[in-house]
Each structure stands twice: as C-alpha cells, then as structure tokens.
Motif scaffolding. Structure first.
Motif, PDB file in Angstrom:
ATOM      1  N   GLY A   1       0.805  -1.128  -0.009  1.00 40.32           N
ATOM      2  CA  GLY A   1       0.200   0.047   0.006  1.00 40.32           C
ATOM      3  C   GLY A   1       0.695   1.175   0.067  1.00 40.32           C
ATOM      4  N   LEU A   2       2.229   1.189   0.776  1.00 39.25           N
ATOM      5  CA  LEU A   2       3.060   2.384   0.557  1.00 39.25           C
ATOM      6  C   LEU A   2       3.276   2.672  -0.821  1.00 39.25           C
ATOM      7  N   GLU A   3       3.357   2.028  -1.622  1.00 36.09           N
ATOM      8  CA  GLU A   3       3.942   2.129  -2.998  1.00 36.09           C
ATOM      9  C   GLU A   3       2.753   2.591  -3.848  1.00 36.09           C
ATOM     10  N   VAL A   4       1.401   2.180  -3.551  1.00 32.93           N
ATOM     11  CA  VAL A   4       0.520   2.421  -4.463  1.00 32.93           C
ATOM     12  C   VAL A   4      -0.541   3.677  -4.055  1.00 32.93           C
ATOM     13  N   GLY A   5       0.047   4.148  -2.563  1.00 33.77           N
ATOM     14  CA  GLY A   5      -0.785   5.101  -1.918  1.00 33.77           C
ATOM     15  C   GLY A   5      -2.260   4.851  -1.553  1.00 33.77           C
ATOM     16  N   LEU A   6      -2.438   3.633  -0.968  1.00 27.25           N
ATOM     17  CA  LEU A   6      -3.485   3.018  -0.386  1.00 27.25           C
ATOM     18  C   LEU A   6      -3.326   2.379   1.029  1.00 27.25           C
ATOM     19  N   LYS A   7      -4.143   2.428   1.939  1.00 24.69           N
ATOM     20  CA  LYS A   7      -4.227   1.934   3.218  1.00 24.69           C
ATOM     21  C   LYS A   7      -5.225   1.133   3.433  1.00 24.69           C
ATOM     22  N   ALA A   8      -5.023  -0.180   3.819  1.00 22.32           N
ATOM     23  CA  ALA A   8      -6.130  -1.204   3.819  1.00 22.32           C
ATOM     24  C   ALA A   8      -6.985  -0.833   4.990  1.00 22.32           C
ATOM     25  N   GLY A   9      -6.323  -0.190   5.962  1.00 19.85           N
ATOM     26  CA  GLY A   9      -7.243   0.175   7.261  1.00 19.85           C
ATOM     27  C   GLY A   9      -8.219   1.221   7.166  1.00 19.85           C
ATOM     28  N   ARG A  10      -8.376   1.708   5.813  1.00 16.14           N
ATOM     29  CA  ARG A  10      -9.434   2.628   5.626  1.00 16.14           C
ATOM     30  C   ARG A  10     -10.678   1.952   4.852  1.00 16.14           C
ATOM     31  N   PHE A  11     -10.463   0.659   4.684  1.00 17.22           N
ATOM     32  CA  PHE A  11     -11.449  -0.006   3.866  1.00 17.22           C
ATOM     33  C   PHE A  11     -12.360  -1.177   4.641  1.00 17.22           C
ATOM     34  N   LEU A  12     -13.649  -0.618   4.919  1.00 15.18           N
ATOM     35  CA  LEU A  12     -14.353  -1.554   6.032  1.00 15.18           C
ATOM     36  C   LEU A  12     -14.398  -2.742   5.330  1.00 15.18           C
ATOM     37  N   THR A  13     -14.491  -3.032   4.127  1.00 19.45           N
ATOM     38  CA  THR A  13     -14.657  -4.498   3.500  1.00 19.45           C
ATOM     39  C   THR A  13     -13.304  -5.460   3.962  1.00 19.45           C
ATOM     40  N   VAL A  14     -12.396  -4.874   3.823  1.00 17.91           N
ATOM     41  CA  VAL A  14     -11.003  -5.232   4.301  1.00 17.91           C
ATOM     42  C   VAL A  14     -11.195  -5.817   5.833  1.00 17.91           C
ATOM     43  N   MET A  15     -11.557  -4.731   6.380  1.00 20.15           N
ATOM     44  CA  MET A  15     -11.571  -5.088   8.014  1.00 20.15           C
ATOM     45  C   MET A  15     -12.741  -6.231   8.240  1.00 20.15           C
ATOM     46  N   HIS A  16     -13.715  -6.199   7.569  1.00 22.84           N
ATOM     47  CA  HIS A  16     -14.606  -7.239   7.678  1.00 22.84           C
ATOM     48  C   HIS A  16     -14.270  -8.870   7.491  1.00 22.84           C
ATOM     49  N   HIS A  17     -13.354  -8.904   6.456  1.00 21.86           N
ATOM     50  CA  HIS A  17     -12.981 -10.165   6.083  1.00 21.86           C
ATOM     51  C   HIS A  17     -11.956 -10.510   7.073  1.00 21.86           C
ATOM     52  N   VAL A  18     -11.046  -9.592   7.604  1.00 16.20           N
ATOM     53  CA  VAL A  18      -9.872 -10.058   8.503  1.00 16.20           C
ATOM     54  C   VAL A  18     -10.741 -10.463   9.957  1.00 16.20           C
ATOM     55  N   CYS A  19     -11.593  -9.750  10.273  1.00 15.27           N
ATOM     56  CA  CYS A  19     -12.369  -9.996  11.461  1.00 15.27           C
ATOM     57  C   CYS A  19     -12.879 -11.452  11.416  1.00 15.27           C
ATOM     58  N   PHE A  20     -13.431 -12.042  10.239  1.00 20.42           N
ATOM     59  CA  PHE A  20     -14.077 -13.177  10.000  1.00 20.42           C
ATOM     60  C   PHE A  20     -12.908 -14.251   9.973  1.00 20.42           C
ATOM     61  N   ALA A  21     -11.762 -13.847   9.382  1.00 21.96           N
ATOM     62  CA  ALA A  21     -10.804 -15.037   9.448  1.00 21.96           C
ATOM     63  C   ALA A  21     -10.089 -15.256  10.776  1.00 21.96           C
ATOM     64  N   ALA A  22     -10.121 -14.238  11.390  1.00 24.38           N
ATOM     65  CA  ALA A  22      -9.537 -14.120  12.565  1.00 24.38           C
ATOM     66  C   ALA A  22     -10.432 -15.017  13.737  1.00 24.38           C
ATOM     67  N   LEU A  23     -11.914 -14.853  13.719  1.00 23.33           N
ATOM     68  CA  LEU A  23     -12.624 -15.840  14.557  1.00 23.33           C
ATOM     69  C   LEU A  23     -12.637 -17.217  13.905  1.00 23.33           C
ATOM     70  N   ILE A  24     -12.452 -17.563  12.766  1.00 22.24           N
ATOM     71  CA  ILE A  24     -12.314 -19.001  12.367  1.00 22.24           C
ATOM     72  C   ILE A  24     -11.182 -19.411  12.879  1.00 22.24           C
ATOM     73  N   LEU A  25      -9.717 -18.695  13.071  1.00 25.10           N
ATOM     74  CA  LEU A  25      -8.706 -19.561  13.386  1.00 25.10           C
ATOM     75  C   LEU A  25      -8.865 -19.351  14.920  1.00 25.10           C
ATOM     76  N   ALA A  26      -9.289 -18.486  15.610  1.00 21.41           N
ATOM     77  CA  ALA A  26      -9.618 -18.547  17.183  1.00 21.41           C
ATOM     78  C   ALA A  26     -10.580 -19.711  17.490  1.00 21.41           C
ATOM     79  N   MET A  27     -11.723 -19.582  16.665  1.00 14.41           N
ATOM     80  CA  MET A  27     -12.687 -20.738  17.126  1.00 14.41           C
ATOM     81  C   MET A  27     -11.929 -22.173  17.050  1.00 14.41           C
ATOM     82  N   ASP A  28     -10.898 -22.529  15.932  1.00 17.10           N
ATOM     83  CA  ASP A  28     -10.283 -23.745  15.807  1.00 17.10           C
ATOM     84  C   ASP A  28      -9.168 -24.032  16.975  1.00 17.10           C
ATOM     85  N   VAL A  29      -8.399 -22.965  17.285  1.00 16.75           N
ATOM     86  CA  VAL A  29      -7.609 -23.019  18.400  1.00 16.75           C
ATOM     87  C   VAL A  29      -8.289 -23.404  19.770  1.00 16.75           C
ATOM     88  N   SER A  30      -9.424 -22.767  19.982  1.00 17.86           N
ATOM     89  CA  SER A  30     -10.273 -23.109  21.277  1.00 17.86           C
ATOM     90  C   SER A  30     -10.743 -24.566  21.355  1.00 17.86           C
TER      91      SER A  30
END
Length: 536
Positions: free
Chosen positions: A370-399
């Motif tokens: 993102g530094l090279e193309v002038g974009l920050k992923a943290g500004r895109f809600l769709t990115v955040m939503h997918h990351v949250c879902f993936a993290a929950l999948i892994l958290a659930m699996d570990v538990s």
C-alpha cells in the motif's frame, strides 16, 4: 448550476485530486475512462471561466472524484495541497455531500447518461468502503440499475444494437465505459450474494437477462471514440485485467448461490459432494489466474518486472486472492468444526484454516504494498470485515483444538489480526463504528458467559456428531479485565493494549469450551450477517 459549482476546488488542486484518484482508486474501481474524464474536467473549468453553467451530471462526477481522492489521501498529497489530514476528511464529507445533493435535488433532474452512471457508481463505491453497505449505497445502486435499463445497456451487445452502431456510428469510449458500468454493478451484486450480509443468498442480475460483452482487456489510451485499438488476452496485464478477474470470481459466487439452498430460505443440507465440486471450481480459478496475479514465489518472481512497470498489479493481486479465500472460508465453514473429528469433512477443516491464514497474511502484505500505491487497507471496511471473520475462524479452531501442533502459532496470528483491527481505527473515523462492532462480537460473547466461568474450573468440549469430547482446563475469569473492555451494554469503552489482548485471549480460551457448535455458528453468523449499516 453556477451556485453549486462555486464549491469546486481551484483548477490546480482539482488536477492534483484527479491525478491522485486515477493512480489510487481507479485501479480498484476500473470504471472511469481516465483520458476522456480528464478532458471533461478541463472543459468544465474552461466553461466556468467563460461564465457557462456546467451540467449537473458533470459536477456530480467531479465532486465524486474529488471525494474519492480526499478519502484516500496520502502525506504526499497533503503536502501538494498544503493541507492536513483533518481537512482531507472534512473535504471528503463535503464533496460527497455535494455529489449526493445534486443527485437528490428535486429541481435538478439528472439526465440518463454515461456520465451520470459513472458518477453514481463512483459514489456507491466510495460509500461502500466507508460505511459498510449503508442503506444509501443500495439506493445508489438501484438508481444506477434503473438508469441503465432506461438506456438499454442490458441490451448493449445484442445483434440489433451492434448493427445500429455500425449503421449510425457511435462513440466507442461511451460503449466501453457502459460495459464497465454494467459489469461493475453485476459483479458487485453477485459478490454480495456470497459475501456475508443480510443480502446473502439472492442476487438481482440474471445472466440470461443481459447481453453485454465484458470490457476489453486494454489500457485507456487504446480506446478512442472511433474504436478499440487493442484487446489483449488475459495473459497480458492491462489496467482492466483485475476488473475482468473480479467479474469471473463474482460469476463463481453466483454459481454457489444457484447450487446451494439459501441458508435464509431452506434448511436442507446440500450433499457434501456438491461442496467439493464448488470448491474445485474455486481451486481451478486460482490455478487459472494469469501468472502476474498468482501468489506463489515462482510467479511473483516472474512478475517482478510487470509489477515494477505497473505497481498497482501487486495490490490487485492481493485483492483478488483476498476475495477468493474469503469465499472458500464461507463455503467450507459449515463443515469446519465437524471436520476436526469427522474425517469425511477433514478437507473442509483444512481449507478453512488454510484460507483464514492466507487472508491474514494477505492483510499484512497490504501494508507494505500500500505504501507504493498510496492505499491503506485500514481505511476499507470490507477489508476489516474479512480480516475479522478470518481471525474468528482461527480463534474458534484453536479453542476447539488447543493441543494442535500449530495452535500457538495460530493464536499469535489471531492476536496480531485483532491488534491490526484496533489500529485501523486510527486510519479513518468512518470505520470506527464498524470496527468496534466486530471487535465487540467476541467481547460480548465473553461478557455474557462470564458468570458461567466463575462457577466452573473444568469443562468438557461439546460433543461432535461423532460423540467425541475433549477436556479443557478453564481458569477463573478476570472480571476486572472484562469490565475494562465492555460495559453493561456490550459497548467498547477502552482501547486495548498488548497486555489487554493477552488477557482477552485468556478469557476467550476460558469461555470457548462452554460454547457448543450452534453457539459458535451463531457467533459467526453475527459477524457474517450484521455488518455495520448506517445511512450516509
């Protein structure tokens, strides 16, 4: 329109904002034809100098573009504009409001035109990435659809339409942009149908109700009013290659919805072989990606020169894989937990974990590229939503599988993911509510189950369909930690430091064994189907 045109920035700033939009947002959107849009901007400003009132649709498009540039500001842009980040955020809101006011004003009827469609589509794209599919986005999309039908764009490439263009002539820039507008709407509709929202399980655009060719795989400079001078195979990278691959991924999502019974309408479980057949199509899609969109080390090395000449290719590559692996997680998630103990579904468990880990790895790569193309992923809600879902999948699996050889490694990934989400709040105030909503999903679960943990020092993992169970030691929870994170209504009241995340993880591991499979499914459904919905 002279009154509202007074809100346009000076021409020097307008050019800088336009160029910033063209190099940052256009590669993620792909609808505009940059040379002709730049000409439209210059002619609008020339007309203003001569006292001419610009058209409503031209102004709406320009305000949309300037809003987009302000949304994805960079330090370099702020220096050029001699502005601050606070002023950039204010400018985004002001320009977006001006564009919407033009569209909604009762006495300023927006004429159906290619320019109007591009302006409406641009605003929908911006609001989708700031407010998380708010009601306004869907109104904009519906208005775009109605205008497209009024213009008969869904019949753009029928034999009759092609014959009329040959006999009467046409502006091929308009024709090509209309194809982009149409397929952007279609792809968004199909992707949303298998995305994880209240709209999942249904779509609007049926392939048998349209006859529109895909946009040409070429760069804008090779599209003129008289024709398309080049149309490359997908093996050749152009500014439209990622757009076309997005459409192909969307078509797979539509096929999933056509094949599987909607979870909102039918409780019938599909045959597992059907899931495997759909998975095979996604895997084929990954294997058939052009080499410059593949993520294996060999392909990345082979594409190094391409990415040097076209820096946005690397960002587009991540975005493509982000979308595919999110859908793979969604496809296999209903079988993920059972796959831990039932060998029949072991493949689904493996795919869920592998794709969730890939999503988190891709998210980390976004920061560097993102530094090279002038974009920050943290500004895109769709990115955040997918990351949250993936993290929950892994958290659930570990538990559920705390003794797995790589459990500690997965725990680290989960903690890093949620720390990233927390930091994302600093990037954009518009995302604050959405990020808090997803973070609170986990916290609220802990809070609601806190009384159960106080009364138990040991619990048993709920039985799977095979009747197996595992004993897990549960430590008494820290009421202080929970009270510091969540108030009585489940609202986030404090930011979380590294120590707080470690304590939260301990709480999570303590509570997780108390949750049975239906409760876990409910937790994930809350993340899937309840993204933040605000009216802009």
């Amino acid at each position: 329109m002279l009154d509202i045109s007074r809100n346009l920035p000076p021409l020097r700033q307008a050019k800088q904002l336009f160029n910033h939009f063209a190099t940052t947002l256009q590669p993620t959107f792909g609808v505009l034809h940059i040379p002709s849009t730049n000409l439209l901007m210059e002619r609008t400003y020339e007309g203003l100098l001569e006292g001419d009132a610009p058209s409503a649709e031209n102004l709406m498009l320009l305000f949309s573009i300037f809003a987009g540039a302000a949304l994805v500001w960079t330090p370099q842009l702020l220096v050029k504009l001699q502005s601050t980040r606070e002023e950039a955020k204010t400018a985004f809101q002001a320009y977006a409001r001006l564009a919407l006011d033009i569209l909604d004003h009762p006495s300023r009827l927006i004429q159906a035109s290619t320019t109007s469609l591009v302006a409406i589509g641009t605003m929908a794209h911006l609001l989708m990435n700031t407010d998380g599919f708010p009601f306004k986005v869907h109104l904009l999309r519906h208005r775009c659809l109605l205008m497209s039908r009024e213009m008969q764009i869904h019949r753009l490439d029928t034999a009759k339409s092609c014959k009329e263009r040959r006999l009467k002539g046409c502006n091929m820039i308009d024709v090509e942009v209309q194809r982009r507008i149409w397929w952007n709407m279609v792809a968004s509709d199909w992707l949303l149908s298998f995305h994880g929202s209240a709209f999942e399980g249904a779509y609007t655009f049926h392939p048998r109700h349209m006859n529109v060719n895909l946009p040409s795989n070429t760069d804008d400079e090779f599209i003129t009013s008289t024709g398309i001078q080049q149309d490359h195979p997908l093996s050749v990278p152009t500014s439209m290659s990622a757009f076309i691959m997005r459409v192909k991924c969307a078509a797979l999502c539509r096929e999933v919805i056509d094949t599987l019974p909607s979870i909102l309408l039918d409780s019938t479980e599909p045959d597992y072989d059907t899931i495997l057949a759909l998975d095979a199509k996604f895997q084929d899609h990954l294997n058939e990606l052009p080499v410059y969109f593949k993520t294996d080390p060999t392909s990345i090395e082979q594409s190094r020169e391409i990415c040097k000449n076209r820096p946005t290719i690397a960002w587009q590559r991540i975005s493509i894989h982000f979308a595919i692996h999110t859908r793979l997680c969604r496809l296999h998630r209903p079988y993920h937990l059972e796959g831990i103990t039932n060998t029949k579904y072991a493949y689904s468990h493996q795919v869920c974990i592998r794709s969730a880990q890939t999503i988190l790895e891709l998210r980390r790569s976004m920061d560097e590229i993102g530094l090279e193309v002038g974009l920050k992923a943290g500004r895109f809600l769709t990115v955040m939503h997918h990351v949250c879902f993936a993290a929950l999948i892994l958290a659930m699996d570990v538990s559920f599988n705390p003794s797995a050889p790589d459990a500690e490694h997965r725990k680290t990934k989960v903690l890093a993911a949620y720390q990233t989400l927390e930091k994302s709040k600093q990037e954009s105030n518009y995302l604050l509510e959405g990020i808090q909503k997803n973070l609170q999903t986990l916290m609220s679960t802990l809070h609601k189950n806190d009384h159960t943990i106080h009364n138990s020092h040991e619990s048993v993992l709920p039985s799977s369909s095979c009747g197996q169970s595992h004993s897990v030691t549960v430590q008494p929870s820290s009421t202080t930690v929970m009270n510091g994170l969540v108030d009585g209504g489940g609202a986030l009241i404090n930011d979380i430091n590294e120590e707080g995340w470690e304590q939260l993880w301990s709480e999570f591991v303590a509570v997780a064994p108390e949750l049975d499979v239906p409760q876990w499914s409910s937790l994930l459904e809350d993340v899937d189907f309840n993204p933040p919905l605000n009216i802009f």
